[in-house]
Write a protein that holds these residues in place. Structure first.
Motif, PDB file in Angstrom:
ATOM      1  N   ASN A   5     -47.010 -27.822 -10.437  1.00 15.07           N
ATOM      2  CA  ASN A   5     -46.239 -27.647  -9.197  1.00 15.07           C
ATOM      3  C   ASN A   5     -45.643 -29.175  -8.961  1.00 15.07           C
ATOM      4  OD1 ASN A   5     -46.840 -25.200  -8.444  1.00 15.07           O
ATOM      5  ND2 ASN A   5     -48.398 -25.452  -7.480  1.00 15.07           N
ATOM      6  N   ARG A   6     -46.409 -30.177  -9.449  1.00 16.05           N
ATOM      7  CA  ARG A   6     -45.772 -31.396  -9.492  1.00 16.05           C
ATOM      8  C   ARG A   6     -44.527 -31.520 -10.430  1.00 16.05           C
ATOM      9  NH1 ARG A   6     -51.556 -33.827  -9.313  1.00 16.05           N
ATOM     10  NH2 ARG A   6     -51.701 -34.320  -7.244  1.00 16.05           N
ATOM     11  N   LEU A   7     -44.362 -31.079 -11.781  1.00 15.41           N
ATOM     12  CA  LEU A   7     -43.370 -31.152 -12.496  1.00 15.41           C
ATOM     13  C   LEU A   7     -42.430 -30.111 -11.943  1.00 15.41           C
ATOM     14  CD1 LEU A   7     -42.262 -31.977 -15.122  1.00 15.41           C
ATOM     15  CD2 LEU A   7     -43.196 -30.028 -16.165  1.00 15.41           C
ATOM     16  N   LEU A   8     -42.695 -29.014 -11.477  1.00 18.91           N
ATOM     17  CA  LEU A   8     -41.528 -28.362 -10.813  1.00 18.91           C
ATOM     18  C   LEU A   8     -40.825 -28.952  -9.834  1.00 18.91           C
ATOM     19  CD1 LEU A   8     -40.497 -25.302 -10.799  1.00 18.91           C
ATOM     20  CD2 LEU A   8     -42.292 -24.520  -9.304  1.00 18.91           C
ATOM     21  N   ALA A   9     -41.584 -29.856  -8.841  1.00 15.35           N
ATOM     22  CA  ALA A   9     -40.832 -30.457  -7.800  1.00 15.35           C
ATOM     23  C   ALA A   9     -40.037 -31.480  -8.218  1.00 15.35           C
ATOM     24  CB  ALA A   9     -42.156 -31.130  -6.770  1.00 15.35           C
ATOM     25  N   ILE A  10     -40.494 -32.325  -9.280  1.00 16.97           N
ATOM     26  CA  ILE A  10     -39.754 -33.300 -10.043  1.00 16.97           C
ATOM     27  C   ILE A  10     -38.481 -32.661 -10.431  1.00 16.97           C
ATOM     28  CG2 ILE A  10     -39.771 -34.964 -11.938  1.00 16.97           C
ATOM     29  CD1 ILE A  10     -42.614 -35.464 -11.142  1.00 16.97           C
ATOM     30  N   LYS A  11     -38.636 -31.591 -11.168  1.00 19.05           N
ATOM     31  CA  LYS A  11     -37.465 -30.881 -11.797  1.00 19.05           C
ATOM     32  C   LYS A  11     -36.470 -30.480 -10.763  1.00 19.05           C
ATOM     33  CE  LYS A  11     -38.052 -27.990 -15.502  1.00 19.05           C
ATOM     34  NZ  LYS A  11     -38.379 -26.963 -16.334  1.00 19.05           N
ATOM     35  N   LEU A  12     -37.030 -29.700  -9.753  1.00 19.86           N
ATOM     36  CA  LEU A  12     -36.035 -29.122  -8.597  1.00 19.86           C
ATOM     37  C   LEU A  12     -35.368 -30.565  -8.049  1.00 19.86           C
ATOM     38  CD1 LEU A  12     -34.852 -27.005  -7.097  1.00 19.86           C
ATOM     39  CD2 LEU A  12     -36.838 -27.544  -5.356  1.00 19.86           C
TER      40      LEU A  12
END
Length: 112
Positions: A5-12
């Motif tokens: 989820n952290r990586l997903l937030a960064i990607k977004l």
């Protein structure tokens, strides 16, 4: 929040910021082509130069890429952003070239 989820937030966030800079770069080109040079043109140029300074400070990596490395061991160029891998690989070259073209057009329209 887990690493995914952290990586997903960064990607977004990275993708949204990337979209912003693509729009800004093309606005510089638009201004240079049309001769419609205004405060937004100069702000756009300033934003891109500011981003360039940030990249230089981070050894040509976006700070979000550095942060995303904590949450992924992927070797893909697009591990930290929602754009095609080929575009992520050549992103700086492509958009620096487009920006410089726009900047030259703005300078020509402004001073010549």
């Amino acid at each position: 929040m887990n690493n995914y989820n952290r990586l997903l937030a960064i990607k977004l966030a990275h993708t949204l910021i990337w979209i912003f800079f693509v729009i800004v770069i093309f606005y510089v080109v638009y201004s240079g082509i049309t001769g419609n040079i205004n405060t937004y043109t100069w702000l756009s140029i300033g934003f891109v130069i500011g981003e360039g300074i940030v990249l230089l400070l981070f050894k040509m990596f976006c700070p979000l890429t550095v942060l995303a490395r904590k949450y992924s061991d992927s070797q893909k160029d697009n591990f930290d952003i929602f754009i095609p891998n080929w575009l992520a690989k050549h992103n700086k070259l492509i958009f620096t070239t487009i920006f410089l073209l726009g900047l030259v057009l703005v300078v020509i329209q402004t001073f010549f």
